[in-house]
Scaffold this motif. Sequence first.
Motif, PDB file in Angstrom:
ATOM      1  N   VAL A  81      41.098  34.736  40.580  1.00 12.49           N
ATOM      2  CA  VAL A  81      40.537  34.147  41.804  1.00 12.49           C
ATOM      3  C   VAL A  81      39.013  34.245  41.850  1.00 12.49           C
ATOM      4  CG1 VAL A  81      42.633  34.764  43.042  1.00 12.49           C
ATOM      5  CG2 VAL A  81      40.634  36.242  43.247  1.00 12.49           C
ATOM      6  N   ARG A  82      38.435  35.042  40.985  1.00 18.53           N
ATOM      7  CA  ARG A  82      36.987  35.256  41.045  1.00 18.53           C
ATOM      8  C   ARG A  82      36.218  33.947  40.990  1.00 18.53           C
ATOM      9  NH1 ARG A  82      35.979  39.002  36.576  1.00 18.53           N
ATOM     10  NH2 ARG A  82      36.955  40.507  37.997  1.00 18.53           N
ATOM     11  N   ASP A  83      36.628  33.053  40.100  1.00 20.98           N
ATOM     12  CA  ASP A  83      35.903  31.793  39.944  1.00 20.98           C
ATOM     13  C   ASP A  83      36.176  30.806  41.077  1.00 20.98           C
ATOM     14  OD1 ASP A  83      34.831  32.735  37.591  1.00 20.98           O
ATOM     15  OD2 ASP A  83      36.357  31.787  36.322  1.00 20.98           O
ATOM     16  N   THR A 108      59.152  55.463  49.330  1.00 20.93           N
ATOM     17  CA  THR A 108      58.540  55.640  48.006  1.00 20.93           C
ATOM     18  C   THR A 108      57.583  54.503  47.682  1.00 20.93           C
ATOM     19  OG1 THR A 108      60.441  56.872  47.153  1.00 20.93           O
ATOM     20  CG2 THR A 108      59.012  55.829  45.533  1.00 20.93           C
ATOM     21  N   LEU A 109      58.021  53.272  47.959  1.00 21.92           N
ATOM     22  CA  LEU A 109      57.180  52.108  47.681  1.00 21.92           C
ATOM     23  C   LEU A 109      56.347  51.780  48.915  1.00 21.92           C
ATOM     24  CD1 LEU A 109      56.664  49.970  45.423  1.00 21.92           C
ATOM     25  CD2 LEU A 109      58.211  48.475  46.690  1.00 21.92           C
ATOM     26  N   GLY A 110      55.050  51.761  48.763  1.00 19.05           N
ATOM     27  CA  GLY A 110      54.149  51.378  49.833  1.00 19.05           C
ATOM     28  C   GLY A 110      53.604  49.986  49.612  1.00 19.05           C
ATOM     29  N   PHE A 111      52.882  49.477  50.602  1.00 16.35           N
ATOM     30  CA  PHE A 111      52.273  48.156  50.486  1.00 16.35           C
ATOM     31  C   PHE A 111      50.922  48.181  51.180  1.00 16.35           C
ATOM     32  CE2 PHE A 111      51.562  43.650  51.299  1.00 16.35           C
ATOM     33  CZ  PHE A 111      51.994  43.077  50.114  1.00 16.35           C
ATOM     34  N   VAL A 112      49.909  47.749  50.458  1.00  9.89           N
ATOM     35  CA  VAL A 112      48.556  47.720  51.003  1.00  9.89           C
ATOM     36  C   VAL A 112      48.007  46.300  50.913  1.00  9.89           C
ATOM     37  CG1 VAL A 112      47.592  48.409  48.757  1.00  9.89           C
ATOM     38  CG2 VAL A 112      46.208  48.667  50.835  1.00  9.89           C
ATOM     39  N   THR A 113      47.353  45.862  51.964  1.00 15.35           N
ATOM     40  CA  THR A 113      46.675  44.571  51.974  1.00 15.35           C
ATOM     41  C   THR A 113      45.179  44.837  52.082  1.00 15.35           C
ATOM     42  OG1 THR A 113      48.571  43.610  53.124  1.00 15.35           O
ATOM     43  CG2 THR A 113      46.564  42.289  53.029  1.00 15.35           C
ATOM     44  N   TYR A 114      44.452  44.463  51.047  1.00 11.33           N
ATOM     45  CA  TYR A 114      43.007  44.677  51.004  1.00 11.33           C
ATOM     46  C   TYR A 114      42.259  43.407  51.405  1.00 11.33           C
ATOM     47  CZ  TYR A 114      43.839  48.637  47.733  1.00 11.33           C
ATOM     48  OH  TYR A 114      44.245  49.804  47.114  1.00 11.33           O
ATOM     49  N   LEU A 115      41.145  43.576  52.084  1.00 12.81           N
ATOM     50  CA  LEU A 115      40.153  42.513  52.231  1.00 12.81           C
ATOM     51  C   LEU A 115      38.984  42.909  51.342  1.00 12.81           C
ATOM     52  CD1 LEU A 115      39.278  39.880  53.581  1.00 12.81           C
ATOM     53  CD2 LEU A 115      38.213  41.254  55.387  1.00 12.81           C
ATOM     54  N   LEU A 116      38.692  42.072  50.344  1.00 11.23           N
ATOM     55  CA  LEU A 116      37.747  42.432  49.287  1.00 11.23           C
ATOM     56  C   LEU A 116      36.577  41.464  49.219  1.00 11.23           C
ATOM     57  CD1 LEU A 116      40.327  43.055  46.407  1.00 11.23           C
ATOM     58  CD2 LEU A 116      39.301  44.783  47.897  1.00 11.23           C
ATOM     59  N   ARG A 117      35.452  42.003  48.793  1.00  9.64           N
ATOM     60  CA  ARG A 117      34.290  41.191  48.416  1.00  9.64           C
ATOM     61  C   ARG A 117      33.784  41.665  47.063  1.00  9.64           C
ATOM     62  NH1 ARG A 117      29.888  40.489  53.081  1.00  9.64           N
ATOM     63  NH2 ARG A 117      29.025  39.231  51.381  1.00  9.64           N
ATOM     64  N   ARG A 118      33.127  40.767  46.357  1.00 12.96           N
ATOM     65  CA  ARG A 118      32.530  41.138  45.084  1.00 12.96           C
ATOM     66  C   ARG A 118      31.247  41.927  45.326  1.00 12.96           C
ATOM     67  NH1 ARG A 118      34.763  41.650  40.532  1.00 12.96           N
ATOM     68  NH2 ARG A 118      32.881  41.064  39.382  1.00 12.96           N
ATOM     69  N   SER A 121      39.970  24.025  41.385  1.00 16.53           N
ATOM     70  CA  SER A 121      39.348  23.209  42.419  1.00 16.53           C
ATOM     71  C   SER A 121      37.878  23.027  42.112  1.00 16.53           C
ATOM     72  CB  SER A 121      39.514  23.884  43.789  1.00 16.53           C
ATOM     73  OG  SER A 121      38.785  23.187  44.777  1.00 16.53           O
ATOM     74  N   ALA A 122      37.380  21.827  42.400  1.00 14.22           N
ATOM     75  CA  ALA A 122      35.955  21.564  42.184  1.00 14.22           C
ATOM     76  C   ALA A 122      35.102  22.268  43.223  1.00 14.22           C
ATOM     77  CB  ALA A 122      35.697  20.058  42.218  1.00 14.22           C
ATOM     78  N   GLU A 123      35.681  22.552  44.391  1.00 14.77           N
ATOM     79  CA  GLU A 123      34.953  23.230  45.456  1.00 14.77           C
ATOM     80  C   GLU A 123      35.446  24.669  45.596  1.00 14.77           C
ATOM     81  OE1 GLU A 123      34.048  21.040  49.196  1.00 14.77           O
ATOM     82  OE2 GLU A 123      35.522  19.616  48.407  1.00 14.77           O
ATOM     83  N   PRO A 124      34.540  25.614  45.771  1.00 16.75           N
ATOM     84  CA  PRO A 124      34.965  27.006  45.942  1.00 16.75           C
ATOM     85  C   PRO A 124      35.493  27.251  47.352  1.00 16.75           C
ATOM     86  CG  PRO A 124      32.590  26.862  46.131  1.00 16.75           C
ATOM     87  CD  PRO A 124      33.070  25.476  45.764  1.00 16.75           C
ATOM     88  N   PHE A 125      36.072  28.430  47.540  1.00 20.30           N
ATOM     89  CA  PHE A 125      36.703  28.786  48.809  1.00 20.30           C
ATOM     90  C   PHE A 125      36.042  30.008  49.423  1.00 20.30           C
ATOM     91  CE2 PHE A 125      39.799  26.409  46.417  1.00 20.30           C
ATOM     92  CZ  PHE A 125      40.404  25.594  47.373  1.00 20.30           C
ATOM     93  N   GLY A 129      32.237  35.014  49.429  1.00 23.34           N
ATOM     94  CA  GLY A 129      33.635  34.791  49.769  1.00 23.34           C
ATOM     95  C   GLY A 129      34.453  36.072  49.749  1.00 23.34           C
ATOM     96  N   ARG A 130      35.638  35.989  50.337  1.00 26.21           N
ATOM     97  CA  ARG A 130      36.491  37.164  50.486  1.00 26.21           C
ATOM     98  C   ARG A 130      37.877  36.878  49.912  1.00 26.21           C
ATOM     99  NH1 ARG A 130      34.770  39.308  56.541  1.00 26.21           N
ATOM    100  NH2 ARG A 130      32.530  39.144  56.188  1.00 26.21           N
ATOM    101  N   VAL A 131      38.527  37.963  49.541  1.00 27.00           N
ATOM    102  CA  VAL A 131      39.889  37.877  49.021  1.00 27.00           C
ATOM    103  C   VAL A 131      40.785  38.759  49.877  1.00 27.00           C
ATOM    104  CG1 VAL A 131      41.398  38.331  47.059  1.00 27.00           C
ATOM    105  CG2 VAL A 131      39.088  37.460  46.670  1.00 27.00           C
ATOM    106  N   LEU A 132      41.907  38.207  50.311  1.00 30.07           N
ATOM    107  CA  LEU A 132      42.925  38.974  51.018  1.00 30.07           C
ATOM    108  C   LEU A 132      44.108  39.083  50.064  1.00 30.07           C
ATOM    109  CD1 LEU A 132      43.280  40.248  53.862  1.00 30.07           C
ATOM    110  CD2 LEU A 132      44.564  38.196  54.490  1.00 30.07           C
TER     111      LEU A 132
END
Length: 248
Positions: A128-130, A237-247, A102-106, A136-139
């Motif tokens: 997704v970094r670029d 045994t299998l877990g699931f984590v959802t992170y909210l991340l920033r650089r 995309s030409a525009e970031p998110f 911005g944030r990543v979920l």
Amino acid sequence: MDRQRLSRLAHARHPVAAPLADESVSRLLERATGHTEAGRMLDLGCGEGAWLIRALAARPRWRAVGVDLDADALPRARETAAALGVVRRIGLHHVDVREFGSAEPFDLVLNVGATHAFGGLLPTLAAVRDQLAPGGRVLVGEAFWEREPSQAALEGLGADRDDYADLGTTTDRLTADGWTPVDGHVSSRQEWDAYEFSWTGTLAEWALDHPDDPGAAPAREAADQHRAAWLHGHRGTLGFVTYLLRRD
């Protein structure tokens, strides 16, 4: 039956394709978007657009883009968006997520339960970094080992021990790669059980209701195999984590 159709059928009553309850999804979206009244979000692997449409319905000044290879899921996403009055604020693209640009970031990029499309968690974050705007944030949602997996668990999942790590190691890898978790959610046993019963039950019931469909027998077989692999293998045994991340 092809994998994409099977997944659509199995998720008919649980549109978020991950072990997350409605209240967990709401809290994560509020936390991910609450820093600004208007913004742009991108879901890489959007399926039928459950995350995006839900977010847009509650945030009239946000816009969204969804990307997925399932050509049948995207029209369903568009129909749902139209029914909720948000279709003019969402763009849907039938393209490989690895090729999307995309030409525009998110302001927010989502990838919950679809890191396999990029080859794992860290490759997903590298991709997704670029796409991120400054601040911005990543979920992102990913599996991890709650405990050492048994051979039965590995066989049921079709996984290797090294495919995932424990929660601490998974988080350490993120921080070492320059990401800071600013929030997160570990799915509970109740969320997992509800998700797995919905997945297997919805698929099995579809097979019962459509006995003359060529896909009925494969769907029932997939439901039975998945249920057995869960209950006799990876449950707890299998877990699931959802992170909210920033650089950093």
